[in-house]
Design a protein around this motif. Sequence first.
Motif, PDB file in Angstrom:
ATOM      1  N   GLU A 108      -1.986  -1.025  -5.962  1.00 37.09           N
ATOM      2  CA  GLU A 108      -1.250  -0.933  -4.695  1.00 37.09           C
ATOM      3  C   GLU A 108       0.219  -0.595  -4.925  1.00 37.09           C
ATOM      4  OE1 GLU A 108      -4.076  -4.445  -2.832  1.00 37.09           O
ATOM      5  OE2 GLU A 108      -1.915  -4.789  -2.994  1.00 37.09           O
ATOM      6  N   VAL A 154       4.486   7.231  -3.666  1.00 33.51           N
ATOM      7  CA  VAL A 154       4.960   7.752  -2.382  1.00 33.51           C
ATOM      8  C   VAL A 154       6.489   7.801  -2.361  1.00 33.51           C
ATOM      9  CG1 VAL A 154       5.163   7.186   0.077  1.00 33.51           C
ATOM     10  CG2 VAL A 154       2.933   7.092  -1.040  1.00 33.51           C
ATOM     11  N   PHE A 157       2.375   2.848  -3.874  1.00 30.54           N
ATOM     12  CA  PHE A 157       3.641   2.738  -3.153  1.00 30.54           C
ATOM     13  C   PHE A 157       4.765   3.439  -3.915  1.00 30.54           C
ATOM     14  CE2 PHE A 157       7.515   0.143  -2.462  1.00 30.54           C
ATOM     15  CZ  PHE A 157       7.701   0.386  -1.108  1.00 30.54           C
ATOM     16  N   ASN A 172       9.383  -1.034   6.078  1.00 29.77           N
ATOM     17  CA  ASN A 172       8.773   0.002   6.906  1.00 29.77           C
ATOM     18  C   ASN A 172       8.921  -0.230   8.393  1.00 29.77           C
ATOM     19  OD1 ASN A 172       7.502   0.343   4.320  1.00 29.77           O
ATOM     20  ND2 ASN A 172       6.403  -1.468   5.049  1.00 29.77           N
ATOM     21  N   ASN A 173       9.311  -1.411   8.759  1.00 24.54           N
ATOM     22  CA  ASN A 173       9.408  -1.601  10.189  1.00 24.54           C
ATOM     23  C   ASN A 173      10.867  -1.641  10.624  1.00 24.54           C
ATOM     24  OD1 ASN A 173      10.022  -4.018   9.114  1.00 24.54           O
ATOM     25  ND2 ASN A 173       8.037  -4.940   9.577  1.00 24.54           N
ATOM     26  N   SER A 177       0.874  -1.172   0.000  1.00 26.94           N
ATOM     27  CA  SER A 177       0.000   0.000   0.000  1.00 26.94           C
ATOM     28  C   SER A 177       0.906   1.216   0.000  1.00 26.94           C
ATOM     29  CB  SER A 177      -0.892   0.013   1.230  1.00 26.94           C
ATOM     30  OG  SER A 177      -0.096   0.260   2.378  1.00 26.94           O
ATOM     31  N   ASP A 178       0.306   2.395  -0.051  1.00 22.80           N
ATOM     32  CA  ASP A 178       1.171   3.565  -0.001  1.00 22.80           C
ATOM     33  C   ASP A 178       1.830   3.670   1.376  1.00 22.80           C
ATOM     34  OD1 ASP A 178      -1.115   4.150   1.314  1.00 22.80           O
ATOM     35  OD2 ASP A 178      -1.528   6.026   0.256  1.00 22.80           O
ATOM     36  N   GLN A 179       1.342   2.910   2.332  1.00 22.08           N
ATOM     37  CA  GLN A 179       1.960   2.897   3.657  1.00 22.08           C
ATOM     38  C   GLN A 179       3.258   2.093   3.685  1.00 22.08           C
ATOM     39  OE1 GLN A 179       0.537   4.830   6.092  1.00 22.08           O
ATOM     40  NE2 GLN A 179      -0.723   5.331   4.314  1.00 22.08           N
ATOM     41  N   GLY A 180       3.343   1.130   2.771  1.00 18.73           N
ATOM     42  CA  GLY A 180       4.536   0.287   2.788  1.00 18.73           C
ATOM     43  C   GLY A 180       4.275  -1.034   2.117  1.00 18.73           C
ATOM     44  N   GLU A 207       4.631  -5.155   2.934  1.00 19.70           N
ATOM     45  CA  GLU A 207       4.952  -6.192   3.916  1.00 19.70           C
ATOM     46  C   GLU A 207       4.679  -7.567   3.340  1.00 19.70           C
ATOM     47  OE1 GLU A 207       4.778  -6.375   8.610  1.00 19.70           O
ATOM     48  OE2 GLU A 207       2.762  -6.661   7.804  1.00 19.70           O
TER      49      GLU A 207
END
Lengths: 420, 420
Positions: free
Chosen positions: A374, A381, A378, A220-221, A150-153, A155
Amino acid sequence: MANLSIHSKKHKVCVVGSGNWGTTIAKVVAENVAEHPDIFEQDIQMWVYEEEYTIPSSSKHHDPGSALSTKPQKLTQLINGLHENVKYLPDIALPKNIIANPDVASTVEGATILIFNLPHQFIGRICDNLVGKVLPYARGISCIKGVSVSDQGCELFSESIGKKLNIYCGALSGANIANEVALEKWSETTVAYEPPAMDSKQPTPEGSPHGSTANLTSLNNEKSSPKAKLAALPAEYPPLNHKNIRSLFHRPYFHVRMTTDVAGVSLGGALKNIVALAAGFVDGLGWGDNAKSAVMRIGILEEVKFGLQFFGHSCRGETFTEESCGVADIITSCSGGRNFRCAKMAVKEGKAIGEIEERELNGQKLQGTSTAYEVNAFLKVKGVEGEFPLFTAVYNILEGNNRPEDIPRLVEGHSRADLD
Amino acid sequence: MANLSIHSKKHKVCVVGSGNWGTTIAKVVAENVAEHPDIFEQDIQMWVYEEEYTIPSSSKHHDPGSALSTKPQKLTQLINGLHENVKYLPDIALPKNIIANPDVASTVEGATILIFNLPHQFIGRICDNLVGKVLPYARGISCIKGVSVSDQGCELFSESIGKKLNIYCGALSGANIANEVALEKWSETTVAYEPPAMDSKQPTPEGSPHGSTANLTSLNNEKSSPKAKLAALPAEYPPLNHKNIRSLFHRPYFHVRMTTDVAGVSLGGALKNIVALAAGFVDGLGWGDNAKSAVMRIGILEEVKFGLQFFGHSCRGETFTEESCGVADIITSCSGGRNFRCAKMAVKEGKAIGEIEERELNGQKLQGTSTAYEVNAFLKVKGVEGEFPLFTAVYNILEGNNRPEDIPRLVEGHSRADLD
């Protein structure tokens, strides 16, 4: 094979999931534990989402004289009674050591090897139910194709599982159309497995050839996961090295290559669906085999670039260019997969792909379109859309910003990369 | 593009060969010299094996009222009059700057770039005719697919040409079905080009990014060829670097990637035919897309191994796994190429492949079978048959020593390579 086991315990294997692919993998491992009784316990618990099912009159198991055969029955009871998953893998005889279990907690009880093979939308809930129920030193293998982007990351599902259950989780992926594997038609697959060294006093209890630190961390983590320490496998068990993990999956009709690259194995299974759409687009234009193979080649290289750029510390380019989960899965998906077929039809008929999807897939959704969206969010971003011209072209074609005819022009810069 | 050429001379380009693929490449370069008049002279001499040809009544050029149209005519005159190769590439309009020439010596006269594109059995004789006729500083590009393999050794055609004419010769190969390229359907290709540095006082006049010593030496002439010094390109000419070579071949519909790996580019075009036979065998068994992609994947890796083992000093594995001449040509050849189709028919119909060849190919021969035999003889001499299980399986199937059904078992060891 000499059986001089010094280990007092054997590995208990379970399969979480029982769809078409889940049941097929259960069959594979059930056959293999029977061939390696020195390493594995014989029963394979297989978690089944319980439902009522009525045997169709077309089934060989249908008996019009029997009330049982014409009334809905519990799916687990049908599987255990008939040794066949009549709903999701009909007409394939299952080994008798597969035991369908409607309760996921008792499925994993005492298991040292957990094979996850279920639709990705169920992973979260199932893992919630499993927290605290798995052995602390259990190991997972995720057969779930794809990654959560996603644009969040970005995984890997193996990561999500591993983090939630605090176990190490590897991955299995390849050019594996489930029905062909179930029919024991030959195929290959790739298994990625490399648990981290447990701690400095217990050097690599799994005997992994690359006992480095964990490769679990995703993009991202990096900040968020000072890793919880994983429990070492007790010495009473045979080691879970590549040789033993391979013996759980390798069959004469299902050849396994082992790797340590969990990210690459997982990414291949997701990104290939975008490539299959692109291949369908150019094939729909009637451009022939040259153009189709060009799209596939570029797609493989964008997979490599994606992996190295966003999972560089654990990802190897060769996973995409040399392994079944990479190049071979691209080839199979671009031959007759549903993403390829629907994209081709859309171009040939001059229709939106959503329209074809609705008409052809009976309510199901194409994996490729959602992955294309998706991945694009990503890449936007990250500000690197332009570095992935094929993935970006597929997104823009889906959005109506480009036409399939534009693909050569859009990827043309790629072929100049060697001069820049 | 700013045209600030400081060079008083331009490159003269000729094409030696005018079959289906030769004429197509002549069209490509004729279009490109017109777009780059600062680098190239405008006329493209194309050598044509002179023959008499009668325009068929189905041709749009057939004019029943004209005696010329119904009597045999010289092929060069037809090509130059109609701007179409009516015999070998009918219905494709050729640029007017292509000049068909029946005399090979005058074709190459004054040319700095010689493109060789003719059936490999003619190379020797043609080159004999050209000795002493080419500019000493000319450069060649061989579009001839394949290599000359025997139990005596393994020689690239670009090497044979280069040695005989004492010029540097690169190679062009890719997933290029000639008719699709001629119709300007999109495809990609790979051009390998890296002339050696001329001598220490003239540092890399071509501006090559890797001005190392010549990579011409093949396996068997390591001893026999203390290289005759190649002549440097005079400074009056624009440099023949990757950028300028690429501009001669790259079209919007024909994307070029440059490489320095002449051996890899040449080998891909030969070895893929063995792989296509194997793919046809398993497809003929009805084993589906998983098995077919497995064969292709293993085939790519055996190409890599062959290249590195026997041309290691100049060959790169990525040429096979990442370039059009490697993976993409494998894909195209295993989709609908004649080796694939005939092998598939042979298995489906339970016939010998020679019988199918005779029935389907109208007197022509399959490239794959002869390459499989030649490569096997070579591997036997080297004592490494067992290291190339797929190539060896194809040979043994052709010989009747194995059946197509044996392929999984024969290549199974390969999947264990990671454990050895």
